[in-house]
Design an enzyme around this catalytic site. Structure first.
Site, mmCIF file in Angstrom:
data_model
loop_
_atom_site.group_PDB
_atom_site.id
_atom_site.type_symbol
_atom_site.label_atom_id
_atom_site.label_comp_id
_atom_site.label_asym_id
_atom_site.label_seq_id
_atom_site.Cartn_x
_atom_site.Cartn_y
_atom_site.Cartn_z
ATOM 1 N N ASP A 57 -6.330 11.482 -15.201
ATOM 2 C CA ASP A 57 -6.804 11.506 -13.815
ATOM 3 C C ASP A 57 -6.236 12.712 -13.081
ATOM 4 O O ASP A 57 -5.200 12.627 -12.461
ATOM 5 C CB ASP A 57 -6.385 10.200 -13.129
ATOM 6 C CG ASP A 57 -6.855 10.097 -11.697
ATOM 7 O OD1 ASP A 57 -7.865 10.712 -11.359
ATOM 8 O OD2 ASP A 57 -6.178 9.403 -10.907
ATOM 9 N N HIS A 117 19.084 -11.796 16.670
ATOM 10 C CA HIS A 117 19.912 -12.623 15.788
ATOM 11 C C HIS A 117 19.308 -14.028 15.761
ATOM 12 O O HIS A 117 19.117 -14.659 16.800
ATOM 13 C CB HIS A 117 21.338 -12.671 16.345
ATOM 14 C CG HIS A 117 22.345 -13.263 15.405
ATOM 15 N ND1 HIS A 117 22.261 -14.554 14.921
ATOM 16 C CD2 HIS A 117 23.478 -12.740 14.857
ATOM 17 C CE1 HIS A 117 23.285 -14.805 14.138
ATOM 18 N NE2 HIS A 117 24.050 -13.706 14.084
ATOM 19 N N GLU A 152 -7.853 15.020 -3.536
ATOM 20 C CA GLU A 152 -8.553 13.753 -3.750
ATOM 21 C C GLU A 152 -7.620 12.562 -3.626
ATOM 22 O O GLU A 152 -7.996 11.524 -3.067
ATOM 23 C CB GLU A 152 -9.223 13.749 -5.130
ATOM 24 C CG GLU A 152 -10.189 12.592 -5.355
ATOM 25 C CD GLU A 152 -9.525 11.333 -5.914
ATOM 26 O OE1 GLU A 152 -10.160 10.270 -5.887
ATOM 27 O OE2 GLU A 152 -8.357 11.430 -6.372
ATOM 28 N N ASP A 177 -5.504 17.553 -8.230
ATOM 29 C CA ASP A 177 -4.241 17.023 -7.739
ATOM 30 C C ASP A 177 -3.903 15.722 -8.451
ATOM 31 O O ASP A 177 -4.768 15.114 -9.115
ATOM 32 C CB ASP A 177 -4.291 16.807 -6.229
ATOM 33 C CG ASP A 177 -5.388 15.838 -5.799
ATOM 34 O OD1 ASP A 177 -6.497 15.924 -6.367
ATOM 35 O OD2 ASP A 177 -5.155 14.997 -4.913
#
Length: 495
Positions: free
Chosen positions: A148, A243, A182, A117
């Site tokens: 990677d 506010h 992973e 992945d």
């Protein structure tokens, strides 16, 4: 006549070359094919963190399974369950691939881990070219997953194929464990490791991982990674945003409390202020310090490469020790605060700070969680704020460290010397790669990280790449490593 003589001489050189040298030459001759194969893998957008790309992640596992089958291996695509999304939908997790090639009882058995992945990538994120179209420029192969971890996984398969194409017997038995989650926490993997430890891993001798990179231009063996603990610290002061013109100055603002809490975690030198946080850190020995002195590392180049004006430390050893060997705390962001462009006079009702602590041996995530929670509650009490504080521990993992005198590291060093002609550098990683510790702790086997990615591959970032040279020489390194493993029990000179 001259051409005939040259051809005959080339034939003689091939005949005289050792079997291993023939495999290495084959790899050189087929590098264009290997680049094309990587292009096909990069084109599969296997983003594990994107539910819309889950089918692509599953497809990637199946593609690799078919590649292993073509090499003659057996493959099991193991169901590891499903994942529940934030909207309540459930989608299947990609299967974990368990593979096997060779069952010779007289050979060592190597288990190769890798992941298929990738991190999300879009051209509009700042990529020079389409991240899912592998593009070669100036000797580098650009594409998501090139370094990677698709490039290294594919290099392993090419190394095996090179032996087979030359009709050479593989020097070892091989097992494979490839996942496609992973980058998203390896969901389901650790449970599978425990379930299959007594079967799939029972005859494994060594485990090798190629999911990291070099520190400089020299090849490395990685023997340690840091662990990690991630925390959310939430402060609430009102039921809705307010506010500042109407309420500023009369309420205890959540943001002020949060800034005080985050500012109490670490000082300007990087020292973590949480009491006893480093009490369990293993002391640095003089022998270990020598490993750092031998490493090739240029602090100025490192500083310039990230665009920093100054580092906290100047000496090479100090920088490396604080990157790898000592704990570090980093603050990552604040959720709930106004962060868009322009001006907005709002007091946020609830803000959440996010930070993590990188752990080193022998720090325990559960102990760190208790220390962090107690400290933040103490600091908050001293603020005397009426606001609500909650500290959430988002999980952690321990550091991993291996024995560099282990036989597998001997084989790795010899393989690097054989292919690159230099001595391997022994380094650690500052990041966290939980699978290394999980595999070592569960199987009690030797684990080695044998990276082929370069120091400037930009993994997880825009324009991720791997150099053609690293990709091809990395394939050769895997061949030499398998050969060296097969010779570990044979008599030969020591290092």
């Amino acid at each position: 006549m001259l051409l005939l003589a040259v051809s005959f001489l080339s034939f003689l050189l091939v005949i005289q070359a050792s079997p291993l040298d023939q495999v290495l030459t084959y790899i050189d001759d087929h590098q264009d094919d290997y680049v094309q194969h990587l292009k096909e893998w990069v084109a599969i957008q296997s983003e594990s963190g994107n539910p819309l790309k889950r089918d692509s992640a599953i497809e990637m596992v199946r593609v690799v399974g078919e590649a292993i089958k073509r090499l003659g291996g057996s493959v099991e695509l193991t169901d590891v369950g499903s994942e529940e999304l934030t909207d309540g939908r459930t989608i299947p997790l990609p299967p974990v691939l368990l593979g096997e090639l060779g069952m010779d009882p007289n050979k060592a058995t190597i288990c190769i881990y890798g992941h298929l992945d990738v991190q999300a990538a879009r051209l509009e994120d700042g990529w020079t070219t389409d991240p899912y179209v592998l593009t070669e420029r100036d000797g580098k192969l650009y594409g998501r997953g090139a370094s990677d971890d698709k490039g290294p996984v594919l290099a392993w398969l090419h190394a095996i194929e090179a032996f087979q194409k030359l009709k050479q017997e593989l020097p070892v038995n091989l097992k494979f464990i490839f996942e496609a989650m992973e980058e998203s926490g390896s969901k389901g993997l650790e449970k599978l490791l425990i379930e299959r430890n007594a079967t799939f891993f029972s005859n494994v001798d060594y485990i090798v991982i190629s999911d990291s990179g070099w520190l400089s231009s020299k090849p490395v063996l990685t023997y340690g990674t840091r662990g990690n603990c991630y925390f959310f610290v939430e402060v609430q002061c009102a039921k809705q945003d307010l506010h500042s013109g109407l309420y500023g100055g009369v309420i205890h603002e959540a943001m002020n409390d949060l800034i005080a809490l985050l500012g109490s975690l670490v000082n300007s030198t990087g020292h973590i202020l949480i009491p006893d946080i480093d009490a369990d850190v293993v002391p640095l020995t003089s022998e270990e310090l020598l490993l750092y002195k031998a490493i090739e590392f240029n602090p100025e180049h490192f500083k310039d490469s990230i665009g920093a004006s100054r580092l906290r430390y100047e000496a090479k050893e100090d920088i490396l020790l604080h990157r790898w060997r000592y704990p570090a705390l980093s603050i990552h962001g604040i959720e709930g605060a106004f962060s868009g462009p322009g001006a907005k006079t709002v007091i946020p009702a609830k803000v959440t700070g996010k930070f993590s602590i990188r752990l080193v041996p022998n720090m325990d995530p559960n102990v760190v969680n208790r220390q962090v929670t107690a400290y933040l509650n103490q600091v908050f009490a001293e603020l005397r704020s009426p606001n609500k504080l909650q500290v959430f521990f988002n999980g952690g993992s321990k550091a991993w460290v291996a024995d560099v005198t282990d036989k597998q590291y001997v084989a790795g060093r010899r393989a690097i010397r054989r292919v690159f002609g230099v001595e391997a550098e022994l380094i650690r990683e500052g990041g966290t790669i939980p699978i290394a510790r999980a595999l070592q702790q569960t199987t009690q086997k030797s684990v080695l990280m044998l990276p082929i990615g370069g120091a400037d591959d930009a993994i997880h970032s825009q324009d991720e790449s791997i150099s053609r040279d690293n990709y091809i020489h990395g394939t050769k390194l895997f061949v030499a490593y398998l050969d060296e493993i097969s010779q570990l029990n044979e008599p030969r000179p020591t290092l």
